[in-house]
Design an enzyme around this catalytic site. Structure first.
Site, mmCIF file in Angstrom:
data_model
loop_
_atom_site.group_PDB
_atom_site.id
_atom_site.type_symbol
_atom_site.label_atom_id
_atom_site.label_comp_id
_atom_site.label_asym_id
_atom_site.label_seq_id
_atom_site.Cartn_x
_atom_site.Cartn_y
_atom_site.Cartn_z
ATOM 1 N N HIS A 82 22.206 59.391 27.354
ATOM 2 C CA HIS A 82 23.323 59.750 26.484
ATOM 3 C C HIS A 82 24.022 58.466 26.064
ATOM 4 O O HIS A 82 24.330 57.619 26.901
ATOM 5 C CB HIS A 82 24.324 60.660 27.204
ATOM 6 C CG HIS A 82 25.518 60.954 26.350
ATOM 7 N ND1 HIS A 82 25.511 61.943 25.388
ATOM 8 C CD2 HIS A 82 26.723 60.360 26.265
ATOM 9 C CE1 HIS A 82 26.664 61.951 24.761
ATOM 10 N NE2 HIS A 82 27.433 60.996 25.277
ATOM 11 N N ASP A 161 33.693 73.636 27.067
ATOM 12 C CA ASP A 161 33.858 72.320 26.453
ATOM 13 C C ASP A 161 33.975 72.444 24.933
ATOM 14 O O ASP A 161 34.754 71.731 24.308
ATOM 15 C CB ASP A 161 32.696 71.394 26.806
ATOM 16 C CG ASP A 161 32.858 70.057 26.101
ATOM 17 O OD1 ASP A 161 33.853 69.371 26.392
ATOM 18 O OD2 ASP A 161 32.041 69.724 25.229
ATOM 19 N N ARG A 168 41.289 69.401 21.789
ATOM 20 C CA ARG A 168 41.654 67.993 22.011
ATOM 21 C C ARG A 168 41.662 67.215 20.702
ATOM 22 O O ARG A 168 42.494 66.345 20.484
ATOM 23 C CB ARG A 168 40.668 67.345 23.002
ATOM 24 C CG ARG A 168 40.882 67.815 24.432
ATOM 25 C CD ARG A 168 39.698 67.433 25.306
ATOM 26 N NE ARG A 168 39.426 66.015 25.266
ATOM 27 C CZ ARG A 168 38.209 65.470 25.363
ATOM 28 N NH1 ARG A 168 37.137 66.237 25.513
ATOM 29 N NH2 ARG A 168 38.060 64.174 25.308
ATOM 30 N N SER A 183 33.605 66.257 29.650
ATOM 31 C CA SER A 183 33.036 66.873 28.452
ATOM 32 C C SER A 183 31.561 66.480 28.305
ATOM 33 O O SER A 183 30.683 67.330 28.147
ATOM 34 C CB SER A 183 33.856 66.407 27.241
ATOM 35 O OG SER A 183 33.205 66.682 26.039
ATOM 36 N N LYS A 187 27.892 68.930 29.539
ATOM 37 C CA LYS A 187 26.775 69.253 28.632
ATOM 38 C C LYS A 187 25.462 68.666 29.147
ATOM 39 O O LYS A 187 24.404 69.290 29.059
ATOM 40 C CB LYS A 187 27.091 68.733 27.222
ATOM 41 C CG LYS A 187 28.158 69.590 26.537
ATOM 42 C CD LYS A 187 28.575 69.042 25.202
ATOM 43 C CE LYS A 187 29.464 67.840 25.364
ATOM 44 N NZ LYS A 187 30.276 67.471 24.223
HETATM 45 N N1 URA Z 1 31.787 63.163 23.219
HETATM 46 C C1 URA Z 1 31.896 64.335 23.874
HETATM 47 O O1 URA Z 1 30.941 65.086 23.968
HETATM 48 N N2 URA Z 1 33.080 64.640 24.440
HETATM 49 C C2 URA Z 1 34.147 63.840 24.366
HETATM 50 O O2 URA Z 1 35.181 64.177 24.914
HETATM 51 C C3 URA Z 1 34.023 62.638 23.665
HETATM 52 C C4 URA Z 1 32.828 62.304 23.101
#
Ligand code: URA
Length: 429
Positions: A82, A161, A168, A183, A187
């Protein structure tokens, strides 16, 4: 449970209990906690932070809000990467097929671009026929057949999320290390990978502008991953200047194919190989030993390119079809002669966005051919009057605002004014 009690506890700098965290995430996902209450709690977390136990539990509660994929029945170990996002960051494109060619399986759930950084799915969608949306069964079929899959995360993964991130976004609470970490990691844990390598970018084109914050984010995410049984490591990598020489969807696909064909810009190759080695090692495979091919070899011998073609075809794409090109182009010339001593990633990303490569709102379409070609990278010599940037767009009206974004983006000076910076700054495990 009383949501007001929970908000007050965090507002006053207290620690949330596991039960409070489970309850508030669950109730918010079910619509039983109001948006204004969750935004107050997000702001309290933004201001007062969360400790390791709280972040870990918060991530777990978001993970539990949806389904968790399971690839443990595959014959290969799973590993993923990621990136926290940067300009010209097309690394997923050469990386996924390279790692697949070396013997691991890569379940890569990716996103679309928002703002000045591009999204992997937008890039791949510039390939005629390629499909980002797969059912879980299709995803399983592609990864079994090709060793990799790059697709959109379904609505069933970490739905808490999805809601919280949208909240947010409009309440000034995105830039919180615990909330970003939970967050991203909810995932990534939901996608069912056994190992994970984080590419945490630092610099003008990144979320994290300074090294201390990037290190803090990396540490928090690595701890969450390892606490949840996913072998996780992070590389801190430079994002002061863009990666590679092309920024924009189809432009980046073309550059990724150059890398997969054994060429391409040195920085893209270096980062692809570094991340691929980390991904294989985290998956328990040793590159260059026991019959596991080294990623640099896979790029040289054509096996990574073969793997890319299989991956693209498996999702309906034609890897040999011509890529879309923008209708118009404009060249920006170098004002003086010398060595490029600085090239600002954020400004280049903003220019590409203004040319149509990115979107302002989630529902906007992107222009596949739009973007910027960089003719000189930091450390390279350029002569006054030679092309410095080529801008690509479908409408000529976009050029002036893009050129404005690039004003002051590039410093040209004497050779001794340039200090080479390492691409991989640090590693955390
Ligand atoms: N990418 C995400 O998936 N979540 C965040 O909070 C910031 C960047």
């Amino acid at each position: 449970m009383d949501v007001i009690e929970i908000i007050r506890a965090k507002r006053d700098g207290g620690e949330l209990t596991p039960d409070q965290i489970d309850w508030v995430i669950g109730a918010y996902t079910r619509g039983e906690v109001a948006e204004e209450q969750m935004s107050a709690l997000a702001m309290a977390i933004f201001l007062n932070g969360m400790n390791r136990a709280e972040v870990s539990r918060w991530t777990e509660a978001m993970l539990a809000s949806g389904e968790r994929l399971d690839f443990t029945d595959l014959s290969r170990p799973t590993t993923d990467k990621h990136s926290t996002g940067g300009v010209g960051d097309k690394i997923t494109l050469p990386l996924t097929p390279t790692v697949a060619a070396c013997g691991a399986a890569v379940p890569q759930l990716s996103g679309r671009g928002l703002g000045h950084t591009g999204g992997t799915l937008d890039k791949l969608e510039s390939i005629p026929g390629w499909r980002a949306s797969l059912t879980t069964e299709e995803m399983r079929g592609v990864i079994t057949d090709t060793g990799g899959v790059i697709c959109a995360a379904g609505a069933g993964l970490a739905p808490a999320d999805r809601r919280l991130y949208a909240l947010r976004d409009v309440t000034g609470t995105v830039e919180s290390i615990p909330l970003i970490s939970a967050s991203i990691m909810s995932k990534k844990l939901a996608e069912g990978t056994g190992a994970l390598v984080l590419d945490v970018k630092v610099g003008s084109g990144a979320f994290m502008k300074d090294l201390d914050s990037a290190r803090d984010l990396a540490r928090t995410m690595v701890d969450i991953g390892n606490d949840h049984g996913v072998r996780t490591v992070a590389l801190l990598t430079d994002m002061e200047s863009p990666l590679g020489r092309r920024v924009g969807n189809a432009l980046e696909v073309a550059e990724a194919v150059e890398v997969l064909s054994g060429g391409g810009p040195a920085d893209v190759v270096e980062l692809t190989v570094a991340l691929a080695r980390e991904m294989l090692t985290a998956a328990g495979l040793t590159p260059g030993e026991d019959g596991v091919k080294d990623p640099a070899e896979a790029l040289r011998d054509g096996s990574a390119l073969e793997s890319w073609k299989n991956l693209i075809r498996a999702q309906g794409g034609d890897p040999d079809a011509p890529l879309p090109e923008a209708a118009e182009s404009r060249v920006v010339l170098a004002p003086t002669s010398g060595v490029v001593t600085r090239l600002d990633a954020y400004q280049v990303g903003l220019a590409a966005w203004r040319l149509g490569a990115g979107r302002a709102r989630k529902e906007d379409a992107v222009s596949f051919g739009a973007g910027v070609t960089l003719h000189a990278k930091p450390g390279e010599r350029i002569t006054a009057g030679e092309p410095l940037f080529t801008l690509h767009a479908d409408e000529t009206e976009r050029f002036d605002r893009a050129a404005e974004a690039l004003e002051g983006a590039c410093d040209i000076g004497a050779e001794d004014e340039w200090t080479p910076a390492p691409l991989v700054i640090d590693r955390l495990a």
